[in-house]
Design a protein around this motif. Structure first.
Motif, short mmCIF file in Angstrom:
data_model
loop_
_atom_site.label_atom_id
_atom_site.label_comp_id
_atom_site.label_asym_id
_atom_site.label_seq_id
_atom_site.Cartn_x
_atom_site.Cartn_y
_atom_site.Cartn_z
N GLN A 166 0.64 -1.31 -0.25
CA GLN A 166 -0.28 -0.01 -0.05
C GLN A 166 0.86 1.44 -0.23
N ARG A 167 1.98 1.29 0.76
CA ARG A 167 2.88 2.26 0.60
C ARG A 167 3.51 2.62 -0.66
N LYS B 164 1.01 4.23 -2.94
CA LYS B 164 0.80 5.69 -2.62
C LYS B 164 1.85 6.47 -3.18
#
Length: 94
Positions: free
Chosen positions: A89-90, A93
């Motif tokens: 998820q990082r 982003k």
């Protein structure tokens, strides 16, 4: 699993049948020999039962240890999955 128990019961009943027919045959053939055999049989039954009980306890302990190990491995893998998801998820982003 049900079939295993049915087969096991049949084997036990067959063993009892063989034991009883052998005893009856020995009774009619030689009574003293039958008594000697039955007394000798007790020398094998008693230790076998004790060994069986100790093996049963060891099996229960082993199963408990495997359950704990499985639980630990499952928790570790779940934590690794969570960390991997957070890492992905990082990256999305950025």
């Amino acid at each position: 699993m049900k079939a295993y128990f049915q087969i096991h019961h049949i084997q036990v009943l067959f063993g009892i049948f063989i034991f009883l027919t052998t005893d009856v045959t020995l009774l009619f053939t030689n009574c003293i020999l039958m008594i000697v055999i039955l007394l000798t049989l007790q020398l094998f039954i008693v230790p076998t039962r004790k060994v069986g009980k100790s093996r049963w306890k060891m099996d229960i302990e082993t199963q408990s240890k495997f359950a704990k190990l499985t639980n630990i491995i499952t928790e570790i893998l779940n934590i690794s999955e969570i960390l991997l998801i957070k890492l992905l998820q990082r990256k999305k982003k950025n």
